[in-house]
Design a protein around this motif. Structure first.
Motif, PDB file in Angstrom:
ATOM      1  N   VAL A 102       0.859  -1.187   0.000  1.00  8.85           N
ATOM      2  CA  VAL A 102       0.000   0.000   0.000  1.00  8.85           C
ATOM      3  C   VAL A 102       0.896   1.239   0.000  1.00  8.85           C
ATOM      4  O   VAL A 102       1.557   1.543   0.997  1.00  8.85           O
ATOM      5  CB  VAL A 102      -0.939   0.024   1.236  1.00  8.85           C
ATOM      6  CG1 VAL A 102      -1.882   1.210   1.167  1.00  8.85           C
ATOM      7  CG2 VAL A 102      -1.722  -1.284   1.338  1.00  8.85           C
ATOM      8  N   LEU A 103       0.929   1.923  -1.137  1.00  7.38           N
ATOM      9  CA  LEU A 103       1.748   3.137  -1.222  1.00  7.38           C
ATOM     10  C   LEU A 103       0.915   4.344  -0.802  1.00  7.38           C
ATOM     11  O   LEU A 103      -0.208   4.524  -1.269  1.00  7.38           O
ATOM     12  CB  LEU A 103       2.272   3.331  -2.651  1.00  7.38           C
ATOM     13  CG  LEU A 103       3.259   2.270  -3.148  1.00  7.38           C
ATOM     14  CD1 LEU A 103       3.648   2.547  -4.592  1.00  7.38           C
ATOM     15  CD2 LEU A 103       4.509   2.206  -2.270  1.00  7.38           C
ATOM     16  N   THR A 104       1.470   5.133   0.089  1.00  8.77           N
ATOM     17  CA  THR A 104       0.744   6.316   0.579  1.00  8.77           C
ATOM     18  C   THR A 104       1.567   7.581   0.296  1.00  8.77           C
ATOM     19  O   THR A 104       2.704   7.499  -0.163  1.00  8.77           O
ATOM     20  CB  THR A 104       0.482   6.194   2.097  1.00  8.77           C
ATOM     21  OG1 THR A 104       1.714   5.912   2.745  1.00  8.77           O
ATOM     22  CG2 THR A 104      -0.508   5.092   2.400  1.00  8.77           C
ATOM     23  N   ASP A 105       0.987   8.742   0.563  1.00  3.58           N
ATOM     24  CA  ASP A 105       1.677  10.023   0.327  1.00  3.58           C
ATOM     25  C   ASP A 105       3.017  10.075   1.057  1.00  3.58           C
ATOM     26  O   ASP A 105       3.100   9.665   2.212  1.00  3.58           O
ATOM     27  CB  ASP A 105       0.818  11.181   0.860  1.00  3.58           C
ATOM     28  CG  ASP A 105      -0.445  11.378   0.034  1.00  3.58           C
ATOM     29  OD1 ASP A 105      -0.590  10.684  -0.995  1.00  3.58           O
ATOM     30  OD2 ASP A 105      -1.271  12.213   0.431  1.00  3.58           O
ATOM     31  N   ILE A 106       4.010  10.616   0.390  1.00  2.00           N
ATOM     32  CA  ILE A 106       5.310  10.806   1.036  1.00  2.00           C
ATOM     33  C   ILE A 106       5.412  12.273   1.456  1.00  2.00           C
ATOM     34  O   ILE A 106       5.243  13.170   0.631  1.00  2.00           O
ATOM     35  CB  ILE A 106       6.466  10.453   0.077  1.00  2.00           C
ATOM     36  CG1 ILE A 106       6.302   9.036  -0.457  1.00  2.00           C
ATOM     37  CG2 ILE A 106       7.815  10.610   0.784  1.00  2.00           C
ATOM     38  CD1 ILE A 106       7.096   8.765  -1.715  1.00  2.00           C
ATOM     39  N   LYS A 107       5.672  12.461   2.735  1.00  2.74           N
ATOM     40  CA  LYS A 107       5.786  13.811   3.284  1.00  2.74           C
ATOM     41  C   LYS A 107       7.006  14.518   2.681  1.00  2.74           C
ATOM     42  O   LYS A 107       8.052  13.889   2.490  1.00  2.74           O
ATOM     43  CB  LYS A 107       5.950  13.687   4.805  1.00  2.74           C
ATOM     44  CG  LYS A 107       5.607  14.935   5.588  1.00  2.74           C
ATOM     45  CD  LYS A 107       5.518  14.601   7.069  1.00  2.74           C
ATOM     46  CE  LYS A 107       6.849  14.650   7.673  1.00  2.74           C
ATOM     47  NZ  LYS A 107       7.370  15.395   8.650  1.00  2.74           N
ATOM     48  N   GLY A 108       6.885  15.778   2.380  1.00  2.00           N
ATOM     49  CA  GLY A 108       8.043  16.542   1.907  1.00  2.00           C
ATOM     50  C   GLY A 108       8.852  17.024   3.093  1.00  2.00           C
ATOM     51  O   GLY A 108       8.278  17.429   4.096  1.00  2.00           O
ATOM     52  N   PRO A 109      10.189  16.964   3.015  1.00  5.36           N
ATOM     53  CA  PRO A 109      10.991  17.459   4.138  1.00  5.36           C
ATOM     54  C   PRO A 109      10.864  18.983   4.244  1.00  5.36           C
ATOM     55  O   PRO A 109      10.712  19.660   3.225  1.00  5.36           O
ATOM     56  CB  PRO A 109      12.427  17.054   3.779  1.00  5.36           C
ATOM     57  CG  PRO A 109      12.371  16.404   2.458  1.00  5.36           C
ATOM     58  CD  PRO A 109      11.001  16.526   1.895  1.00  5.36           C
ATOM     59  N   SER A 110      10.903  19.496   5.462  1.00  3.10           N
ATOM     60  CA  SER A 110      10.715  20.953   5.631  1.00  3.10           C
ATOM     61  C   SER A 110      11.907  21.579   6.345  1.00  3.10           C
ATOM     62  O   SER A 110      11.760  22.368   7.262  1.00  3.10           O
ATOM     63  CB  SER A 110       9.426  21.213   6.396  1.00  3.10           C
ATOM     64  OG  SER A 110       9.423  20.446   7.593  1.00  3.10           O
TER      65      SER A 110
END
Ligand SMILES: [Fe+2]
Length: 170
Positions: free
Chosen positions: A69-77
């Motif tokens: 199950v591939l989910t959204d990858i958070k962008g580094p901040s």
């Protein structure tokens, strides 16, 4: 077939490994922007390694007939203000990855899932390398990085890193 809880944890780990790839890509881009191309190279290769880790976890699920199950990858901040900070972030990130892998290992151990434990052994060892490598960058930066010539040599050293695919075969 694998235990549902283990499958859920591995799916979570796939996302975390891909996020790790993002973290290192962000760090690589920061260094490239600062013209420290050796540091940028080292972290770009680190990105490739993390992507490979995600692939290995995916292969393991596929091998066992489980769904990915591939989910959204958070962008580094991150907002880096000096050359040392990204290396510290990298080291601290690896400590978190180690904890996540140990968490899966612990769950597998609880239910005597020897297959998953054996699969994870490679990652347990890999994590000690990852922590050592990032810690070494911080220490070498502290030794040599505050002097322009030292920083140039350290950057040249990191420029020599070449990508080698993981040794684990699923
Ligand atoms: Fe990883």
């Amino acid at each position: 077939m694998l235990n549902k809880e283990i499958v859920a944890k591995i799916n979570k780990q796939i996302n975390f490994e891909l996020y790790s790839a993002y973290v290192y890509l962000d760090i690589s881009n920061y260094y490239a922007d600062q013209n420290l191309n050796g540091f940028a190279n080292w972290f770009k290769i680190q990105t490739q390694e993390e992507r490979d880790h995600a692939m290995l976890f995916m292969d393991y699920l596929l091998q066992n007939g489980e769904k990915i199950v591939l989910t959204d990858i958070k962008g580094p901040s991150f907002e880096f203000t000096d050359f040392r900070q990204p290396a510290v972030e990298a080291f601290e990130h690896e400590v978190k990855v180690t904890a996540a892998i140990h968490d899966i290992y612990g769950a597998a151990y609880e239910i005597k899932d020897f297959r998953t434990m054996q699969f994870l052994d490679w990652f347990v060892k890999e994590q000690s390398e990852e922590e050592k490598n990032t810690d070494e960058i911080i220490k070498r930066y502290d030794l040599f990085g505050n002097d322009a010539k030292g920083l140039y040599l350290l950057d040249s050293e990191l420029a020599a890193r070449v990508y080698t695919p993981p040794t684990l075969v699923i």
